[in-house]
Design an enzyme around this catalytic site. Structure first.
Site, PDB file in Angstrom:
ATOM      1  N   GLN A  18       0.722  -1.224   0.000  1.00  0.00           N
ATOM      2  CA  GLN A  18      -0.126  -0.045   0.081  1.00  0.00           C
ATOM      3  C   GLN A  18       0.822   1.282  -0.048  1.00  0.00           C
ATOM      4  OE1 GLN A  18      -2.739  -1.685   3.162  1.00  0.00           O
ATOM      5  NE2 GLN A  18      -4.042  -0.258   2.279  1.00  0.00           N
ATOM      6  N   HIS A 112       0.841  -9.246   4.771  1.00  0.00           N
ATOM      7  CA  HIS A 112      -0.219  -8.466   4.567  1.00  0.00           C
ATOM      8  C   HIS A 112      -0.849  -8.482   3.441  1.00  0.00           C
ATOM      9  CE1 HIS A 112      -2.011  -4.719   7.107  1.00  0.00           C
ATOM     10  NE2 HIS A 112      -2.601  -4.778   5.554  1.00  0.00           N
ATOM     11  N   ASN A 156      -1.771 -11.106   8.406  1.00  0.00           N
ATOM     12  CA  ASN A 156      -2.640  -9.864   8.763  1.00  0.00           C
ATOM     13  C   ASN A 156      -4.078 -10.499   8.516  1.00  0.00           C
ATOM     14  OD1 ASN A 156      -3.123  -6.938   9.226  1.00  0.00           O
ATOM     15  ND2 ASN A 156      -4.090  -7.324   7.433  1.00  0.00           N
ATOM     16  N   GLU A 157      -4.986 -10.051   9.369  1.00  0.00           N
ATOM     17  CA  GLU A 157      -6.330 -10.380   9.089  1.00  0.00           C
ATOM     18  C   GLU A 157      -6.778 -11.826   8.616  1.00  0.00           C
ATOM     19  OE1 GLU A 157      -8.275  -5.814   9.254  1.00  0.00           O
ATOM     20  OE2 GLU A 157      -8.149  -7.025   7.358  1.00  0.00           O
TER      21      GLU A 157
END
Length: 435
Positions: A18, A112, A156-157
């Site tokens: 990102q 991620h 992540n998540e």
């Protein structure tokens, strides 16, 4: 004075794809550029954090913050299967060393969302082979950099694929082909749920790009089967074991996307089901973890007929979900009933063009964290999402979560008042600031 202890970690978070830019060997880069792409725009140079990380971390330091959560990009470290890039390891070593030189605690995420393109061609996140691949990658990174990484989030998540699967099922049941305000609250990251638009062209291009049947293109954010759920958690266990073998002193955990599920009369069974799906069913895989990463952005209200939709009176964020900072404290209390080890808030934030609103969100959210500490809940840190306005996946660059704005035409940084406000909370406490 409501002041956090000096040991309490407060900072901000980013994710490699990102912010870094030019992640050309990743699956997301591929998906951003294929015909019929479902991405609003490609990531391209992003905000060039790859080259400007010192400037960005220095802004965090200057604000008085002491923690930086960021991810190492697997597609950079292992751009081709089995071929590890020493130059990229050296890059992340420099990032970690800069943190340590400036008394910033790094919290590193190994995965991620974005993956190497080759991994998807090998079967992706529905393939048993990914367990071994992820273990090899994790071991390599820790063997080179482990002495610089006090905290590692493996994945992540981990529950995000399940949440996406639920959205897809709801859309199919409703016969809906387009995203709307009601769907936009379903996922806590920037995912466009208009999954059916341009699907035929898109999936044909996907198959060509990855060299496999498009039905077998399984990125981390693809709708997930029960088999895929188990594979994700086995990847976590494999990584944790490899990390501990190389460096037992590293604290290892995982992060989950968790809503504050609230019940109106008759909605209790829906809340119980959501809480089990989102978190409780994963607990057996976490028994040997050292900490848990909690990520929360909003709440969901459930009535006797299920999810209660927002109406015109609901205060919404730019992402379309409810502005409700108190959700974080509620989620921490729920987690603490089932988890007695340390908790780190690894993501919590708001997309808004009004920085005063971000300041309000941060203070109300951290007031909830402080109250949890007073109640004896073992929270040891908070990293706001995100340090920089960045590439919000399928939604592109329009969403603004950051404490720092970026003019991408010049890559100039513009710290927002919310950055210094968060630093003031770290150093002066909650009293005497904004009420």
């Amino acid at each position: 004075m409501k002041k956090f202890s000096s040991e309490f970690m407060i900072g901000a978070a980013t994710a490699a794809h990102q912010v870094e830019g030019n992640n050309v060997n990743s699956d997301f880069w591929t998906m951003e550029h294929i015909p019929g792409t479902m991405y609003k725009e490609p990531s391209l140079n992003a905000v060039d954090h790859y080259h400007k990380y010192k400037e960005d971390i220095q802004l965090l330091i200057d604000a008085g913050l002491n923690t930086y959560r960021f991810s190492i990009e697997w597609a950079r470290i292992e751009p081709a299967k089995g071929n590890f890039d020493k130059n990229e390891i050296d890059h992340y070593r420099q990032v970690l060393e800069f943190c340590h030189q400036n008394q910033v605690t790094p919290i590193v995420t190994l995965h991620h969302f974005s993956s190497p393109k080759w991994l998807i061609s090998e079967g992706g996140w529905e393939s048993e082979s990914t367990i071994e691949y992820f273990g090899n990658y994790s071991r390599y990174v820790v063997s080179k950099l482990g002495h610089l990484m006090p905290y590692i989030c493996t994945i992540n998540e981990a529950n995000m694929g399940k949440q996406i699967t639920k959205i897809m099922k709801r859309m199919t049941a409703n016969g809906s082909n387009s995203a709307n305000k009601d769907n936009s609250v379903d996922v806590q990251v920037g995912l466009n749920v208009d999954m059916k638009a341009k699907m035929e062209t898109y999936y044909r291009a996907l198959g060509e790009a990855f060299g496999i049947d498009p039905r077998n293109v399984q990125s981390f954010l693809s709708p997930r089967t029960e088999k895929g759920e188990i594979i994700i958690m086995k990847c976590h266990e494999k990584a944790r074991n490899q990390i501990k073998e190389v460096n037992p002193s590293i604290k290892v955990g995982i992060t989950f996307s968790l809503y504050d599920h609230q019940a109106l009369p008759g909605g209790e069974p829906y809340v119980e089901k959501e809480q089990d799906d989102d978190f409780l069913n994963y607990l057996p895989f976490l028994e040997e973890d050292d900490f848990l990463g909690v990520q929360n952005y909003s709440r969901k209200i459930h009535g006797p007929d299920g999810l209660v939709k927002s109406d015109e009176t609901t205060r919404l964020t730019k992402m379309g979900y409810e502005f409700y900072p108190e959700a974080l404290g509620n989620v921490l209390r729920f987690v603490a009933k089932h988890w007695d080890k340390p908790i780190i808030v690894t993501e919590n934030g708001i997309s808004t063009d009004n920085d005063e609103e971000r300041v309000e969100f941060i203070e109300r959210a951290l007031a909830g964290v402080y109250q949890c500490l007073e109640e004896g809940i073992n929270v040891i840190g908070y990293t706001y999402w995100s340090l920089l306005d960045n590439f919000e996946w399928q939604l592109g660059y329009a969403q603004t979560f950051g404490l720092i704005a970026v003019d991408r035409s010049t890559q100039t940084r513009y710290p927002k008042d919310s950055l210094s406000f968060l630093g003031n909370i770290k150093n002066a406490g909650l009293n005497g600031l904004r009420v």
